[in-house]
Design a protein around this motif. Structure first.
Motif, PDB file in Angstrom:
ATOM      1  N   GLU A 440     -12.914  35.285  -4.078  1.00 22.97           N
ATOM      2  CA  GLU A 440     -11.844  35.268  -5.076  1.00 22.97           C
ATOM      3  C   GLU A 440     -12.396  35.552  -6.467  1.00 22.97           C
ATOM      4  O   GLU A 440     -11.802  36.322  -7.234  1.00 22.97           O
ATOM      5  CB  GLU A 440     -11.149  33.908  -5.049  1.00 22.97           C
ATOM      6  CG  GLU A 440     -10.004  33.790  -6.051  1.00 22.97           C
ATOM      7  CD  GLU A 440      -9.329  32.430  -6.011  1.00 22.97           C
ATOM      8  OE1 GLU A 440      -8.784  32.016  -7.053  1.00 22.97           O
ATOM      9  OE2 GLU A 440      -9.368  31.779  -4.944  1.00 22.97           O
ATOM     10  N   LYS A 444     -11.224  38.767  -8.724  1.00 26.56           N
ATOM     11  CA  LYS A 444     -10.634  38.568 -10.050  1.00 26.56           C
ATOM     12  C   LYS A 444     -11.430  39.313 -11.111  1.00 26.56           C
ATOM     13  O   LYS A 444     -10.871  39.842 -12.065  1.00 26.56           O
ATOM     14  CB  LYS A 444     -10.557  37.076 -10.370  1.00 26.56           C
ATOM     15  CG  LYS A 444      -9.448  36.347  -9.608  1.00 26.56           C
ATOM     16  CD  LYS A 444      -9.360  34.887 -10.009  1.00 26.56           C
ATOM     17  CE  LYS A 444      -8.183  34.203  -9.300  1.00 26.56           C
ATOM     18  NZ  LYS A 444      -8.091  32.762  -9.631  1.00 26.56           N
ATOM     19  N   ARG A 474      -5.680  35.110   3.415  1.00 30.02           N
ATOM     20  CA  ARG A 474      -4.571  34.397   2.756  1.00 30.02           C
ATOM     21  C   ARG A 474      -4.740  34.424   1.240  1.00 30.02           C
ATOM     22  O   ARG A 474      -3.757  34.568   0.499  1.00 30.02           O
ATOM     23  CB  ARG A 474      -4.515  32.956   3.261  1.00 30.02           C
ATOM     24  CG  ARG A 474      -3.957  32.815   4.677  1.00 30.02           C
ATOM     25  CD  ARG A 474      -3.612  31.374   5.008  1.00 30.02           C
ATOM     26  NE  ARG A 474      -4.805  30.536   5.025  1.00 30.02           N
ATOM     27  CZ  ARG A 474      -5.586  30.363   6.078  1.00 30.02           C
ATOM     28  NH1 ARG A 474      -5.314  30.997   7.218  1.00 30.02           N
ATOM     29  NH2 ARG A 474      -6.634  29.570   6.020  1.00 30.02           N
ATOM     30  N   ASP A 475      -5.963  34.284   0.787  1.00 33.66           N
ATOM     31  CA  ASP A 475      -6.212  34.315  -0.659  1.00 33.66           C
ATOM     32  C   ASP A 475      -5.860  35.683  -1.234  1.00 33.66           C
ATOM     33  O   ASP A 475      -5.256  35.784  -2.315  1.00 33.66           O
ATOM     34  CB  ASP A 475      -7.684  33.982  -0.926  1.00 33.66           C
ATOM     35  CG  ASP A 475      -7.945  33.674  -2.387  1.00 33.66           C
ATOM     36  OD1 ASP A 475      -7.116  32.975  -3.004  1.00 33.66           O
ATOM     37  OD2 ASP A 475      -8.971  34.128  -2.920  1.00 33.66           O
ATOM     38  N   GLU A 477      -3.677  37.768  -0.047  1.00 29.22           N
ATOM     39  CA  GLU A 477      -2.215  37.898  -0.040  1.00 29.22           C
ATOM     40  C   GLU A 477      -1.600  37.190  -1.227  1.00 29.22           C
ATOM     41  O   GLU A 477      -0.633  37.681  -1.827  1.00 29.22           O
ATOM     42  CB  GLU A 477      -1.667  37.336   1.271  1.00 29.22           C
ATOM     43  CG  GLU A 477      -1.986  38.197   2.492  1.00 29.22           C
ATOM     44  CD  GLU A 477      -1.599  37.530   3.786  1.00 29.22           C
ATOM     45  OE1 GLU A 477      -1.241  36.322   3.748  1.00 29.22           O
ATOM     46  OE2 GLU A 477      -1.655  38.191   4.846  1.00 29.22           O
ATOM     47  N   GLU A 478      -2.158  36.022  -1.593  1.00 27.57           N
ATOM     48  CA  GLU A 478      -1.658  35.306  -2.770  1.00 27.57           C
ATOM     49  C   GLU A 478      -1.902  36.102  -4.047  1.00 27.57           C
ATOM     50  O   GLU A 478      -1.166  35.982  -5.023  1.00 27.57           O
ATOM     51  CB  GLU A 478      -2.329  33.939  -2.863  1.00 27.57           C
ATOM     52  CG  GLU A 478      -1.927  32.972  -1.753  1.00 27.57           C
ATOM     53  CD  GLU A 478      -2.726  31.683  -1.805  1.00 27.57           C
ATOM     54  OE1 GLU A 478      -3.530  31.516  -2.758  1.00 27.57           O
ATOM     55  OE2 GLU A 478      -2.562  30.837  -0.899  1.00 27.57           O
ATOM     56  N   MET A 479      -2.952  36.928  -4.039  1.00 26.89           N
ATOM     57  CA  MET A 479      -3.269  37.759  -5.207  1.00 26.89           C
ATOM     58  C   MET A 479      -2.536  39.104  -5.155  1.00 26.89           C
ATOM     59  O   MET A 479      -2.759  39.957  -6.031  1.00 26.89           O
ATOM     60  CB  MET A 479      -4.781  38.004  -5.265  1.00 26.89           C
ATOM     61  CG  MET A 479      -5.620  36.739  -5.420  1.00 26.89           C
ATOM     62  SD  MET A 479      -7.394  37.059  -5.214  1.00 26.89           S
ATOM     63  CE  MET A 479      -7.726  38.057  -6.653  1.00 26.89           C
ATOM     64  N   ASN A 480      -1.681  39.302  -4.141  1.00 31.31           N
ATOM     65  CA  ASN A 480      -0.963  40.576  -3.947  1.00 31.31           C
ATOM     66  C   ASN A 480      -1.947  41.747  -3.891  1.00 31.31           C
ATOM     67  O   ASN A 480      -1.736  42.796  -4.503  1.00 31.31           O
ATOM     68  CB  ASN A 480       0.057  40.798  -5.077  1.00 31.31           C
ATOM     69  CG  ASN A 480       1.193  39.813  -5.012  1.00 31.31           C
ATOM     70  OD1 ASN A 480       1.662  39.474  -3.927  1.00 31.31           O
ATOM     71  ND2 ASN A 480       1.625  39.324  -6.165  1.00 31.31           N
ATOM     72  N   LEU A 481      -3.030  41.541  -3.160  1.00 25.64           N
ATOM     73  CA  LEU A 481      -4.088  42.536  -3.072  1.00 25.64           C
ATOM     74  C   LEU A 481      -4.299  42.924  -1.615  1.00 25.64           C
ATOM     75  O   LEU A 481      -4.397  42.060  -0.742  1.00 25.64           O
ATOM     76  CB  LEU A 481      -5.383  41.957  -3.655  1.00 25.64           C
ATOM     77  CG  LEU A 481      -6.538  42.921  -3.900  1.00 25.64           C
ATOM     78  CD1 LEU A 481      -6.138  44.017  -4.881  1.00 25.64           C
ATOM     79  CD2 LEU A 481      -7.744  42.164  -4.449  1.00 25.64           C
ATOM     80  N   SER A 482      -4.350  44.204  -1.353  1.00 26.56           N
ATOM     81  CA  SER A 482      -4.559  44.696   0.003  1.00 26.56           C
ATOM     82  C   SER A 482      -5.807  45.563   0.037  1.00 26.56           C
ATOM     83  O   SER A 482      -5.840  46.653  -0.536  1.00 26.56           O
ATOM     84  CB  SER A 482      -3.341  45.502   0.476  1.00 26.56           C
ATOM     85  OG  SER A 482      -3.573  46.032   1.758  1.00 26.56           O
TER      86      SER A 482
END
Length: 596
Positions: A440, A444, A474-475, A477-482
């Motif tokens: 994460e 970031k 899951r982390d 997805e929470e960051m709207n990152l693929s």
């Protein structure tokens, strides 16, 4: 949105840059007219290469820089490609600056030195030398043949007596006016003839000088000149005469196969082959020969002045502008020629044959790049992942937890891009939480857009199993990152990927699996090394490090006086206060802290 931005770009010469969402430069291009060139990237995908389509899918912004002329745009494009190394540009795999010999002809007493870059500073530059170690051999021979000064300008101006080099015949002693300006200048001119490769002319001069010394009965001086002539004869034998031209020439050869191309340059000076340098270009299967040669010329000669003539196997894009620009970088004139017959065509064919030999070896040594293609097929990626990052965690029962990130770019590990993390979210032994924190923090940083941000990888690999994959997924997805993600566990060597209930079992000889195993093992080694150093630093700490006012110097003085922390703990306040640099107030603080 991007196509709307393109409509606002002016119709003038300049450079355009496509960037992704994190601000990483994906592609740098130039144009005589910016707006129509940028607009050509939009619209129907039919007719566009896979490379261009992949770039436009990632592009989030387009920037532009207006220039006065197309030649200025060409120079700016070359500089920006060298600075950003964009993914979708053709970039030279080996972009080291090979050395030159600089003769500072603008000084009163010139000298010859090694230079990493040829500049427009009034000096004369000879080279580039490849392999690089040949420049040292040439300088050593120059110092033996020509006694030029080797001291700095400051030493030259302040020397009170001649140096040792003067006494052993390796310097003419300009610091003490032991030589006239005319004699020294003549020596420097002769040295420049030697560096130009005009060895026959230099040999004739030395032969005449040797005969004059012999007639004057200076047999010692004649013997020294005889040895110098012998050294030049040996050098002439080593250098193969392959051209009747007396020009400085670079001959470019090209070989292409699969995804690789090799551009090889032969350096010909005074008709002799003095060296050659191959450049390996990757991912060029959809790139035309003209574009490859244009990109090569722009990058290779940006820091290396072009000779009077460059022979090419085919015509590059924008031949006329390239020739004018290279002329401004060199001696005012550069002829880019594509010979069709005769001796020059034979030279180009020789360079291309040498390029083919290099290409054969490069294809055999490219398992890592092939592994990236294999990975793209296994993971269902649209293109081979260029930048792969692998993460691992290391701790001892939750103590001193650290994380590592190792990076592979185009199949090669890049140690300059490795990063290590000190885990901050507690000391409980929880590998999943630690892995989530490290990844994460890295993502970031990539999304921050700040100066020095790392961009985003093309593939993330975790040293772990399905559970590690789940917490990181899951982390993200929470960051709207693929982003493509996979986990490779030790011993099982099974590849866990999102969306599949069962792990992939790749053959042991699979290039993709072998490459990921190497990255995983490298991440483990890097994390373990950092953990050991952190644990060692912690073990070196003592209770004295926790006392306010006790720094390294006082700590050493206290341990020297009492032998150990235990000895210090049993001492009285008065005894502690007698240690130099402590005093009674600090002694009471130490006594109270150790007593507690």
């Amino acid at each position: 949105m991007l196509d709307i931005e393109a409509e606002r770009i002016p119709v003038s010469p300049g450079v355009y840059l496509f960037e992704d969402a994190s601000g990483e430069v994906l592609y740098v291009g130039k144009a005589a007219s910016l707006r129509p060139r940028v607009r050509s990237y939009f619209g129907l995908a039919r007719g566009k290469s896979d490379r261009t389509r992949a770039m436009m899918e990632r592009a989030a912004a387009v920037r532009f820089i207006v220039t006065d002329t197309e030649m200025e745009a060409l120079a700016l494009e070359s500089n920006l490609i060298k600075r950003h190394k964009p993914r979708y540009n053709i970039t030279l795999r080996d972009d080291k600056n090979y050395p030159y010999i600089k003769v500072s002809t603008g000084e009163k007493w010139p000298r010859a030195t090694l230079a990493r870059q040829a500049k427009k500073d009034g000096a004369r530059y000879f080279g580039p030398y490849y392999p690089a170690n040949t420049v040292h051999e040439t300088l050593r021979l120059c110092r033996w043949l020509y006694p030029f000064r080797t001291c700095s300008d400051r030493v030259l101006a302040t020397a009170a007596r001649p140096c040792l080099n003067f006494h052993i015949g390796r310097c003419m002693g300009p610091c003490q006016d032991r030589v006239t300006r005319e004699e020294y200048t003549a020596m420097v001119k002769e040295m420049c003839l030697f560096l130009e490769g005009r060895h026959a002319e230099v040999r004739r001069i030395l032969q005449e000088r040797m005969e004059q010394r012999s007639e004057a009965l200076d047999f010692e001086g004649a013997a020294r000149l005889r040895d110098q002539i012998a050294a030049i004869d040996r050098l002439r034998e080593e250098q193969k005469v392959i051209s009747t031209s007396s020009w400085e020439q670079d001959v470019v050869g090209l070989a292409q196969e699969e995804h690789l191309s090799v551009v090889l340059v032969m350096f010909i000076r005074d008709g002799k082959l003095v060296g050659q340098k191959p450049y390996i270009l990757r991912d060029t299967s959809e790139v035309s020969t003209g574009e490859i040669l244009s990109a090569f010329l722009g990058q290779h000669y940006a820091d290396s002045p072009a000779p009077a003539e460059v022979l090419l196997p085919q015509e590059p894009e924008e031949l006329g502008i390239l020739a004018k620009w290279l002329g401004t970088l060199g001696n005012g004139r550069c002829c880019l020629a594509v010979p069709k017959r005769g001796e020059k065509r034979r030279l180009v064919e020789m360079a291309s044959r040498n390029a083919s030999v290099v290409l054969e070896g490069a294809l055999l040594e490219e398992p890592s790049f092939r592994a990236n293609e294999d990975l793209a097929a296994v993971l269902g990626l649209k293109s081979p992942p260029r930048r792969i990052e692998c993460f691992d965690i290391s701790n001892l029962q939750g103590k001193q937890p650290v994380g590592s990130m190792v990076v592979s770019v185009d199949g090669e590990t890049r140690k300059d891009l490795y990063r290590r993390f000190k885990v901050k979210t507690g000391d409980e032994p929880d590998d999943y939480r630690m892995m989530r924190e490290v990844v994460e923090r890295r993502l970031k940083r990539g999304l921050s857009g700040e100066a020095g941000a790392w961009g985003l990888p093309d593939l993330i690999v975790l040293d772990g199993g399905k559970a590690h994959l789940g917490v990181v997924l899951r982390d993200m997805e929470e960051m709207n990152l693929s982003l493509p993600l996979a986990a490779l566990a030790k011993e099982e060597e099974r590849l866990h990927v999102p969306g599949l209930a069962d792990p992939l079992e790749l053959p042991r000889n699979s290039p993709a699996l072998r490459h990921l195993m190497r990255l995983r093992d490298e991440a483990h080694r890097f994390a373990l090394g950092y953990h050991r150093s952190a644990r060692s630093a912690q073990n070196r700490r003592s209770r004295l490090d926790e006392i306010p006012g006790v720094g390294p110097a006082r700590k050493r003085a206290l341990l020297k006086a009492f032998g150990s922390v235990k000895g210090l703990a049993s001492a009285s306040v008065d005894e502690i206060a007698r240690v130099p640099g402590v005093g009674r107030n600090l002694a009471q603080v130490i006594r109270g802290h150790l007593g507690d």
